[in-house]
Write an enzyme that holds these catalytic residues in place. Structure first.
Site, PDB file in Angstrom:
ATOM      1  N   HIS A  72       0.853  -1.193   0.000  1.00 16.71           N
ATOM      2  CA  HIS A  72       0.000   0.000   0.000  1.00 16.71           C
ATOM      3  C   HIS A  72       0.887   1.241   0.000  1.00 16.71           C
ATOM      4  CE1 HIS A  72      -3.885  -1.925   0.881  1.00 16.71           C
ATOM      5  NE2 HIS A  72      -3.191  -2.782   1.585  1.00 16.71           N
ATOM      6  N   TYR A 200      -9.091   4.604   8.238  1.00 13.41           N
ATOM      7  CA  TYR A 200      -9.427   4.968   9.617  1.00 13.41           C
ATOM      8  C   TYR A 200     -10.591   5.951   9.562  1.00 13.41           C
ATOM      9  CZ  TYR A 200      -4.610   3.392  10.581  1.00 13.41           C
ATOM     10  OH  TYR A 200      -3.457   2.664  10.677  1.00 13.41           O
ATOM     11  N   LYS A 296       1.771  -0.318  15.399  1.00 10.52           N
ATOM     12  CA  LYS A 296       3.209  -0.295  15.694  1.00 10.52           C
ATOM     13  C   LYS A 296       3.702  -1.484  16.519  1.00 10.52           C
ATOM     14  CE  LYS A 296       4.310   3.131  13.305  1.00 10.52           C
ATOM     15  NZ  LYS A 296       4.271   2.446  12.016  1.00 10.52           N
ATOM     16  N   TYR A 384       4.357   7.168  10.562  1.00  9.12           N
ATOM     17  CA  TYR A 384       3.474   6.065  10.183  1.00  9.12           C
ATOM     18  C   TYR A 384       4.276   5.017   9.417  1.00  9.12           C
ATOM     19  CZ  TYR A 384      -0.804   3.691   8.668  1.00  9.12           C
ATOM     20  OH  TYR A 384      -1.801   2.768   8.446  1.00  9.12           O
TER      21      TYR A 384
HETATM   22  C1  PHB Z   1      -4.997  -4.270  11.626  1.00  9.42           C
HETATM   23  O1  PHB Z   1      -5.170  -4.652  10.470  1.00  9.42           O
HETATM   24  O2  PHB Z   1      -5.161  -5.041  12.590  1.00  9.42           O
HETATM   25  C2  PHB Z   1      -4.594  -2.861  11.855  1.00  9.42           C
HETATM   26  C3  PHB Z   1      -4.345  -2.032  10.780  1.00  9.42           C
HETATM   27  C4  PHB Z   1      -3.969  -0.719  10.995  1.00  9.42           C
HETATM   28  C5  PHB Z   1      -3.870  -0.245  12.293  1.00  9.42           C
HETATM   29  C6  PHB Z   1      -4.120  -1.063  13.366  1.00  9.42           C
HETATM   30  C7  PHB Z   1      -4.480  -2.388  13.165  1.00  9.42           C
HETATM   31  O3  PHB Z   1      -3.509   1.053  12.495  1.00  9.42           O
END
Ligand code: PHB
Ligand code: APR
Length: 390
Positions: A72, A200, A296, A384
């Site tokens: 990604h 998100y 993280k 990130y």
């Molecule tokens: C997950 O896929 O479990 C996941 C992805 C992104 C995040 C946290 C958890 O920021």
């Protein structure tokens, strides 16, 4: 029995450490409390920083990751009906992210350890570290109603947050810092095609996240109350609540289906320091927990193991303890950086009990600022994407 490094815990940290050590001529034994089925049945994290991908590749476990991991350029944030923000890590940090499950990484590591005849002992009960402040530590455990013992040069505590390793560091030496957040994440796994992006959502109803494990496996979360019980979240309610938290054009693309796993996880920040006491070294969740926002946790476990394996390999190759002596400070530098970022992203995207309209507006104003300022986006993307290894 004798080995060079006794490793407690067969999660990603312990398995990866034994794998890297083995490839560099250092012997180890891994002691895992649970059965292999149990360890491989856990659904955990799923987004890797590019630095983590490189560590896994160099450890000889990159083949399936390269084949099945989904690259990604970044992730998306949606809030308050605004234009969405794309955290473009490829553009601003020069590194993409890779969606690949911790469960798959653990499978790959077990397969690699088996292929090399690596010593992973599962269902080891009452694992206990001894003599870490002597020159000759050892580990004991029970299995098949018998007592076992292995003598070693060093002990690596990779036994997660509830493990025994951290407990043997005297309280006068260890300091811990912690923040518990007043909500949890309710997560489900479903055999449905995921959205193209990881998204998100910061919504008045609470935080939500759309993620993925494979082209046919989706992972979704909604922020929930700490008193919530799984029984009060049948699939229909979950999907309805999830969709209500995303903008319409995203919600309508979410493909629903029966959940194949559902769980509630509390959110916590926790850091124990130092990460070394005499001949005991902590790595991964044994030393620190970050809230899942930003993904993280697994990446930190991998960076700890990168530093610890380098230190042990150098010690056995040259006799120099330089990296061993620096391990705690080096690892903690990265840990605090990720702890800060995970805390910041958690505070930015969730609804907090008792939050005022002003507090909410400040979260929106911050997101608006990031969306409109290239400097702010660059700062966010750098973290990130994962801070560089020293
Ligand atoms: C997950 O896929 O479990 C996941 C992805 C992104 C995040 C946290 C958890 O920021
Ligand atoms: N004796 C032996 N093994 C133990 C003991 C013990 N007393 N206590 C715990 N363990 C095992 C657990 O059963 C688990 O398999 O140690 C392992 C620790 O693995 P993880 O909890 O997965 O921790 P770690 O390897 O550090 O990986 C960190 O896990 O929780 C996620 O967000 C976190 O993704 C990150 C990753």
């Amino acid at each position: 029995m004798r080995t060079q490094v006794g490793i407690i815990g067969g999660g990603p940290a312990g398995l990866l450490l034994s794998q890297i050590l083995h490839r560099n001529g250092v012997e180890s034994v891994v002691l895992e409390r649970r059965s292999r089925e149990y360890v491989l049945g856990r659904i955990r994290a799923g987004v890797l920083e590019w630095g983590s991908v490189e560590v896994l590749r160099n450890a000889g476990v990159g083949e399936r990751l390269d084949r099945e991991g989904r690259i990604h350029d970044g992730s998306r944030i949606a809030w308050a009906g605004r234009r969405q923000l794309f955290i473009d890590t490829r553009k601003y940090a020069g590194r993409p992210m890779v969606a690949y499950g911790q469960t798959q990484i653990t499978e790959d590591l077990y397969a690699a350890r088996d292929a090399m005849g690596g010593g992973v002992i599962d269902e080891a009960e009452e694992v206990t570290p001894h003599g870490v402040d002597t020159g000759a530590p050892w580990l004991t455990w029970r299995k098949d109603d018998r007592e076992h013992r292995v003598d070693c040069d060093f002990i690596a505590g990779c036994d997660g947050f509830h493990g025994v390793s951290r407990q043997v560091i005297p309280p006068t030496v260890l300091s811990t810092r912690e923040k518990v957040y007043p909500f949890g994440w309710l997560g489900i796994l479903s055999r449905t095609p995921p959205l193209d992006d990881i998204v998100y959502a910061a919504h008045d109803r609470g935080f939500a996240l759309a993620s993925q494990r494979s082209p046919a496996l989706s992972r979704y979360y909604v922020q929930c109350s700490l008193d919530d019980r799984l029984e009060s979240w049948p699939d229909e309610r979950f999907w309805e609540e999830l969709k209500a938290r995303f903008p319409g054009e995203i919600a309508e693309r979410i493909v629903t289906g029966p959940s194949i796993e559902k769980s509630i996880a509390p959110l916590r920040s926790f850091v124990a320091e130092p990460m070394r006491h005499e001949r005991l070294f902590l790595a991964g969740d044994a030393a620190h927990i970050v809230p899942p926002t930003g993904a993280k946790g697994l990446n930190l476990a991998i960076s700890d193991v990168h530093y610890l394996s380098r230190a042990l390999i150098e010690f056995y190759a040259t006799g120099s303890a330089r990296y061993l002596d620096e391990y705690s400070d080096t690892a903690l530098g990265r840990v605090w950086g990720a702890a800060r970022f995970s805390w910041w992203l958690t505070m930015l995207l969730h609804r907090f009990p008792g939050q005022t309209a002003f507090d909410r507006r400040m979260q929106e104003a911050e997101l608006d600022y990031i969306a409109s300022s290239e400097h702010a986006r660059r700062v966010m993307c750098e973290q990130y994407a994962g801070l560089p290894f020293e």
